[in-house]
Design a protein around this motif. Structure first.
Motif, PDB file in Angstrom:
ATOM      1  N   CYS A  96      -9.451  56.538   4.066  1.00 29.33           N
ATOM      2  CA  CYS A  96      -8.517  56.507   2.486  1.00 29.33           C
ATOM      3  C   CYS A  96      -7.496  56.973   2.312  1.00 29.33           C
ATOM      4  O   CYS A  96      -6.985  56.802   0.914  1.00 29.33           O
ATOM      5  CB  CYS A  96     -10.181  57.405   1.441  1.00 29.33           C
ATOM      6  N   HIS A  97      -6.445  57.689   2.990  1.00 27.75           N
ATOM      7  CA  HIS A  97      -5.486  58.436   3.509  1.00 27.75           C
ATOM      8  C   HIS A  97      -4.908  59.311   2.233  1.00 27.75           C
ATOM      9  O   HIS A  97      -4.426  59.304   0.930  1.00 27.75           O
ATOM     10  CB  HIS A  97      -4.168  57.158   3.141  1.00 27.75           C
ATOM     11  N   ASN A 129       4.180  68.544   6.656  1.00 28.04           N
ATOM     12  CA  ASN A 129       4.336  68.369   5.194  1.00 28.04           C
ATOM     13  C   ASN A 129       4.298  67.248   4.669  1.00 28.04           C
ATOM     14  O   ASN A 129       3.712  66.628   3.050  1.00 28.04           O
ATOM     15  CB  ASN A 129       6.004  68.890   4.735  1.00 28.04           C
ATOM     16  N   CYS A 130       3.488  66.115   5.325  1.00 24.75           N
ATOM     17  CA  CYS A 130       3.381  64.651   4.877  1.00 24.75           C
ATOM     18  C   CYS A 130       4.080  63.637   3.914  1.00 24.75           C
ATOM     19  O   CYS A 130       3.225  62.907   3.224  1.00 24.75           O
ATOM     20  CB  CYS A 130       1.451  65.248   4.470  1.00 24.75           C
ATOM     21  N   ASP A 131       5.149  64.825   3.582  1.00 25.85           N
ATOM     22  CA  ASP A 131       5.957  63.673   2.438  1.00 25.85           C
ATOM     23  C   ASP A 131       7.323  63.485   3.207  1.00 25.85           C
ATOM     24  O   ASP A 131       8.539  63.873   2.424  1.00 25.85           O
ATOM     25  CB  ASP A 131       6.057  64.615   1.082  1.00 25.85           C
ATOM     26  N   CYS A 132       7.266  62.490   4.099  1.00 28.27           N
ATOM     27  CA  CYS A 132       8.827  62.032   4.483  1.00 28.27           C
ATOM     28  C   CYS A 132       9.241  61.117   4.041  1.00 28.27           C
ATOM     29  O   CYS A 132       8.574  59.972   3.473  1.00 28.27           O
ATOM     30  CB  CYS A 132       8.859  61.326   5.952  1.00 28.27           C
ATOM     31  N   SER A 133      10.195  60.706   3.325  1.00 27.76           N
ATOM     32  CA  SER A 133      11.160  59.518   2.258  1.00 27.76           C
ATOM     33  C   SER A 133      12.301  58.987   3.473  1.00 27.76           C
ATOM     34  O   SER A 133      12.305  58.357   3.015  1.00 27.76           O
ATOM     35  CB  SER A 133      11.530  60.204   1.368  1.00 27.76           C
ATOM     36  N   PRO A 177       5.369  64.555  17.386  1.00 24.69           N
ATOM     37  CA  PRO A 177       6.628  63.964  17.223  1.00 24.69           C
ATOM     38  C   PRO A 177       6.572  64.301  15.573  1.00 24.69           C
ATOM     39  O   PRO A 177       6.084  63.506  14.846  1.00 24.69           O
ATOM     40  CB  PRO A 177       6.593  62.629  17.869  1.00 24.69           C
ATOM     41  N   VAL A 178       8.415  64.279  15.439  1.00 25.74           N
ATOM     42  CA  VAL A 178       7.830  65.080  13.718  1.00 25.74           C
ATOM     43  C   VAL A 178       9.649  64.281  13.597  1.00 25.74           C
ATOM     44  O   VAL A 178       9.734  63.717  14.070  1.00 25.74           O
ATOM     45  CB  VAL A 178       8.375  66.542  13.936  1.00 25.74           C
ATOM     46  N   CYS A 179       9.658  63.795  12.251  1.00 22.74           N
ATOM     47  CA  CYS A 179      10.873  63.619  11.815  1.00 22.74           C
ATOM     48  C   CYS A 179      11.780  64.923  11.509  1.00 22.74           C
ATOM     49  O   CYS A 179      11.960  65.875  11.241  1.00 22.74           O
ATOM     50  CB  CYS A 179      10.816  63.301   9.971  1.00 22.74           C
ATOM     51  N   HIS A 204       4.441  64.835  10.018  1.00 26.60           N
ATOM     52  CA  HIS A 204       4.331  64.007  11.131  1.00 26.60           C
ATOM     53  C   HIS A 204       3.808  62.731  11.508  1.00 26.60           C
ATOM     54  O   HIS A 204       3.307  61.830  12.110  1.00 26.60           O
ATOM     55  CB  HIS A 204       2.871  65.252  12.164  1.00 26.60           C
ATOM     56  N   ASP A 205       4.260  61.947  10.123  1.00 24.98           N
ATOM     57  CA  ASP A 205       3.505  60.600  10.370  1.00 24.98           C
ATOM     58  C   ASP A 205       4.666  59.333  10.344  1.00 24.98           C
ATOM     59  O   ASP A 205       5.424  59.408   9.470  1.00 24.98           O
ATOM     60  CB  ASP A 205       3.396  60.258   8.662  1.00 24.98           C
ATOM     61  N   VAL A 206       5.454  59.724  11.715  1.00 26.58           N
ATOM     62  CA  VAL A 206       6.328  59.241  12.166  1.00 26.58           C
ATOM     63  C   VAL A 206       5.395  58.122  13.173  1.00 26.58           C
ATOM     64  O   VAL A 206       5.250  58.596  13.905  1.00 26.58           O
ATOM     65  CB  VAL A 206       7.334  60.072  13.137  1.00 26.58           C
ATOM     66  N   VAL A 207       5.845  57.019  13.951  1.00 23.51           N
ATOM     67  CA  VAL A 207       6.095  56.020  14.475  1.00 23.51           C
ATOM     68  C   VAL A 207       6.845  56.018  15.512  1.00 23.51           C
ATOM     69  O   VAL A 207       7.772  56.095  15.057  1.00 23.51           O
ATOM     70  CB  VAL A 207       6.034  54.958  14.376  1.00 23.51           C
ATOM     71  N   GLN A 208       7.303  56.496  16.740  1.00 24.56           N
ATOM     72  CA  GLN A 208       8.878  56.789  17.543  1.00 24.56           C
ATOM     73  C   GLN A 208       8.544  55.050  18.393  1.00 24.56           C
ATOM     74  O   GLN A 208       7.389  55.209  19.353  1.00 24.56           O
ATOM     75  CB  GLN A 208       8.549  57.967  17.909  1.00 24.56           C
ATOM     76  N   ILE A 209       9.359  54.901  18.460  1.00 23.51           N
ATOM     77  CA  ILE A 209       9.420  53.365  19.721  1.00 23.51           C
ATOM     78  C   ILE A 209      10.218  53.703  20.470  1.00 23.51           C
ATOM     79  O   ILE A 209      11.459  55.006  20.623  1.00 23.51           O
ATOM     80  CB  ILE A 209      10.187  52.655  18.197  1.00 23.51           C
ATOM     81  N   SER A 210      10.517  53.204  21.790  1.00 24.77           N
ATOM     82  CA  SER A 210      11.736  53.284  22.225  1.00 24.77           C
ATOM     83  C   SER A 210      12.503  51.443  22.986  1.00 24.77           C
ATOM     84  O   SER A 210      11.461  50.826  23.535  1.00 24.77           O
ATOM     85  CB  SER A 210      11.233  53.962  23.615  1.00 24.77           C
TER      86      SER A 210
END
Length: 120
Positions: A32-33, A57-61, A77-79, A85-91
């Motif tokens: 339910c996010h 902190n859950c609020d990344c813009s 991984p974090v911003c 902490h809600d990041v997607v890391q790509i390589s």
């Protein structure tokens, strides 16, 4: 990320998220996010919400950043700008971009250990 003294104190107090006492835990429900204070989720009934890192902190813009940092408590991984902490890391792997969440632990550690250089 410039972690505050309070955040570093929290990171020194626990070695992983599972050590956080039940009464201090918060949970992220990916169904339910929402962020909830108990498990199972009282909103949707999800029985496996994720224990939330107290440094999140859950609020990344920020949509895209050129670097990534890792949380001193949970190692996720974090911003690098806000600590979310809600990041997607790509390589880039053999010429194409790929989400690294599906990589095995050894390959993810290799990514963390890479030296980064800037060409000036």
């Amino acid at each position: 990320m410039n972690w505050t003294a309070e955040q570093l104190r929290i990171a020194d107090k626990y070695t992983c998220k599972d050590e956080i006492p039940e009464n201090e835990r918060r949970y992220k429900c990916h169904t339910c996010h929402r962020i909830v204070d108990e498990s199972p989720c009282p909103v949707c009934g999800d029985v496996n919400p994720e224990i939330m890192c107290p440094l999140d902190n859950c609020d990344c813009s920020h949509e895209i950043t050129g670097t990534i940092e890792y949380c001193p408590l949970c190692g996720e991984p974090v911003c690098p700008e806000c600590g979310c902490h809600d990041v997607v890391q790509i390589s880039r792997v053999t010429g194409y971009l790929q989400d690294v969440s599906g990589w095995n632990a050894g390959k993810q550690q290799e990514l963390k250990d890479r030296q980064r250089y800037s060409v000036a």
